[in-house]
Write a protein that holds these residues in place. Structure first.
Motif, PDB file in Angstrom:
ATOM      1  N   LEU A 185      82.614   4.200  67.872  1.00 18.21           N
ATOM      2  CA  LEU A 185      83.306   3.196  67.069  1.00 18.21           C
ATOM      3  C   LEU A 185      82.417   1.976  66.846  1.00 18.21           C
ATOM      4  CD1 LEU A 185      86.814   3.407  68.778  1.00 18.21           C
ATOM      5  CD2 LEU A 185      85.982   4.656  66.769  1.00 18.21           C
ATOM      6  N   SER A 186      81.214   2.040  67.381  1.00 20.28           N
ATOM      7  CA  SER A 186      80.264   0.948  67.176  1.00 20.28           C
ATOM      8  C   SER A 186      78.956   1.582  66.724  1.00 20.28           C
ATOM      9  CB  SER A 186      80.055   0.178  68.481  1.00 20.28           C
ATOM     10  OG  SER A 186      79.257   0.951  69.365  1.00 20.28           O
ATOM     11  N   GLU A 187      77.902   0.786  66.713  1.00 22.43           N
ATOM     12  CA  GLU A 187      76.617   1.352  66.317  1.00 22.43           C
ATOM     13  C   GLU A 187      75.907   2.027  67.485  1.00 22.43           C
ATOM     14  OE1 GLU A 187      74.772  -2.131  64.689  1.00 22.43           O
ATOM     15  OE2 GLU A 187      74.477  -3.033  66.643  1.00 22.43           O
ATOM     16  N   SER A 226      73.188   5.061  54.678  1.00 20.50           N
ATOM     17  CA  SER A 226      74.486   5.176  55.344  1.00 20.50           C
ATOM     18  C   SER A 226      74.524   6.407  56.245  1.00 20.50           C
ATOM     19  CB  SER A 226      75.581   5.298  54.287  1.00 20.50           C
ATOM     20  OG  SER A 226      76.767   5.806  54.877  1.00 20.50           O
ATOM     21  N   LEU A 227      75.177   6.260  57.386  1.00 17.99           N
ATOM     22  CA  LEU A 227      75.305   7.388  58.310  1.00 17.99           C
ATOM     23  C   LEU A 227      76.722   7.941  58.307  1.00 17.99           C
ATOM     24  CD1 LEU A 227      73.297   5.849  61.282  1.00 17.99           C
ATOM     25  CD2 LEU A 227      72.531   7.676  59.760  1.00 17.99           C
ATOM     26  N   ARG A 228      77.487   7.610  57.264  1.00 20.58           N
ATOM     27  CA  ARG A 228      78.892   8.013  57.195  1.00 20.58           C
ATOM     28  C   ARG A 228      79.072   9.525  57.320  1.00 20.58           C
ATOM     29  NH1 ARG A 228      83.822   5.628  54.881  1.00 20.58           N
ATOM     30  NH2 ARG A 228      82.646   3.730  54.644  1.00 20.58           N
ATOM     31  N   ASP A 229      78.304  10.287  56.548  1.00 23.78           N
ATOM     32  CA  ASP A 229      78.452  11.751  56.594  1.00 23.78           C
ATOM     33  C   ASP A 229      78.097  12.292  57.977  1.00 23.78           C
ATOM     34  OD1 ASP A 229      79.246  11.634  54.000  1.00 23.78           O
ATOM     35  OD2 ASP A 229      77.354  12.359  53.162  1.00 23.78           O
ATOM     36  N   SER A 230      77.010  11.767  58.543  1.00 22.95           N
ATOM     37  CA  SER A 230      76.609  12.215  59.880  1.00 22.95           C
ATOM     38  C   SER A 230      77.684  11.896  60.905  1.00 22.95           C
ATOM     39  CB  SER A 230      75.322  11.523  60.328  1.00 22.95           C
ATOM     40  OG  SER A 230      74.379  11.524  59.316  1.00 22.95           O
ATOM     41  N   TRP A 231      78.301  10.732  60.746  1.00 25.60           N
ATOM     42  CA  TRP A 231      79.353  10.325  61.680  1.00 25.60           C
ATOM     43  C   TRP A 231      80.508  11.322  61.658  1.00 25.60           C
ATOM     44  CZ3 TRP A 231      84.511   8.871  61.810  1.00 25.60           C
ATOM     45  CH2 TRP A 231      84.950   8.188  62.954  1.00 25.60           C
ATOM     46  N   PHE A 232      80.961  11.659  60.446  1.00 24.11           N
ATOM     47  CA  PHE A 232      82.093  12.597  60.334  1.00 24.11           C
ATOM     48  C   PHE A 232      81.732  13.977  60.883  1.00 24.11           C
ATOM     49  CE2 PHE A 232      84.005   9.421  57.565  1.00 24.11           C
ATOM     50  CZ  PHE A 232      85.334   9.501  57.967  1.00 24.11           C
ATOM     51  N   ALA A 248      81.052 -12.294  50.546  1.00 27.71           N
ATOM     52  CA  ALA A 248      81.750 -11.006  50.577  1.00 27.71           C
ATOM     53  C   ALA A 248      80.895  -9.845  51.060  1.00 27.71           C
ATOM     54  CB  ALA A 248      82.317 -10.713  49.188  1.00 27.71           C
ATOM     55  N   ILE A 249      79.844 -10.130  51.830  1.00 31.12           N
ATOM     56  CA  ILE A 249      79.044  -9.013  52.338  1.00 31.12           C
ATOM     57  C   ILE A 249      79.650  -8.510  53.653  1.00 31.12           C
ATOM     58  CG2 ILE A 249      77.359 -10.413  53.659  1.00 31.12           C
ATOM     59  CD1 ILE A 249      75.856  -7.784  51.579  1.00 31.12           C
ATOM     60  N   VAL A 250      79.679  -7.198  53.795  1.00 28.68           N
ATOM     61  CA  VAL A 250      80.290  -6.581  54.972  1.00 28.68           C
ATOM     62  C   VAL A 250      79.286  -5.610  55.580  1.00 28.68           C
ATOM     63  CG1 VAL A 250      82.188  -5.095  55.754  1.00 28.68           C
ATOM     64  CG2 VAL A 250      82.546  -6.650  53.851  1.00 28.68           C
ATOM     65  N   TYR A 251      79.254  -5.550  56.880  1.00 28.77           N
ATOM     66  CA  TYR A 251      78.415  -4.582  57.573  1.00 28.77           C
ATOM     67  C   TYR A 251      79.309  -3.735  58.464  1.00 28.77           C
ATOM     68  CZ  TYR A 251      75.019  -2.697  60.897  1.00 28.77           C
ATOM     69  OH  TYR A 251      74.275  -1.866  61.694  1.00 28.77           O
ATOM     70  N   LEU A 252      79.263  -2.414  58.286  1.00 27.15           N
ATOM     71  CA  LEU A 252      80.049  -1.506  59.117  1.00 27.15           C
ATOM     72  C   LEU A 252      79.103  -0.828  60.102  1.00 27.15           C
ATOM     73  CD1 LEU A 252      82.185   0.162  56.298  1.00 27.15           C
ATOM     74  CD2 LEU A 252      82.790  -1.798  57.711  1.00 27.15           C
TER      75      LEU A 252
END
Ligand SMILES: [Zn+2]
Length: 92
Positions: free
Chosen positions: A82-84, A56-62, A19-23
């Protein structure tokens, strides 16, 4: 050496049998939450080798996407976001 911290992480992310996921676009690692949805519980250390995982780069992405005038889910968001590709480019 691949993209991830160790061979096992590499293999499990590619094989999707655990169940490991990489976004890639958020550079996030997580465990799939078993509610049938797409939510994940973030993990900060590799379960196999114990190495600390990148932040995580989620905040930077937004921030970036909003800065470019897009909102979440906008079909006009350029493919590299939409990718890395966006953070790999920025790190080079
Ligand atoms: Zn590892």
């Amino acid at each position: 050496m691949g993209t991830h911290c160790c061979e096992q992480m590499e293999r499990h992310i590619n094989e999707k049998e655990v169940a490991i996921v990489y976004l890639p676009k958020f550079r996030e690692y997580g465990l799939k939450i078993l509610d049938g949805g797409t939510s994940i519980q973030l993990v900060h250390f590799c379960p196999w080798c114990g190495q600390g995982l990148p932040e995580s780069l989620r905040d930077s992405w937004f921030e970036l996407i909003r800065g470019l005038g897009f909102e979440w889910g906008d079909p006009d968001i350029p493919a590299k976001y939409l990718s890395e590709a966006w953070w790999r480019e920025a790190n080079e």
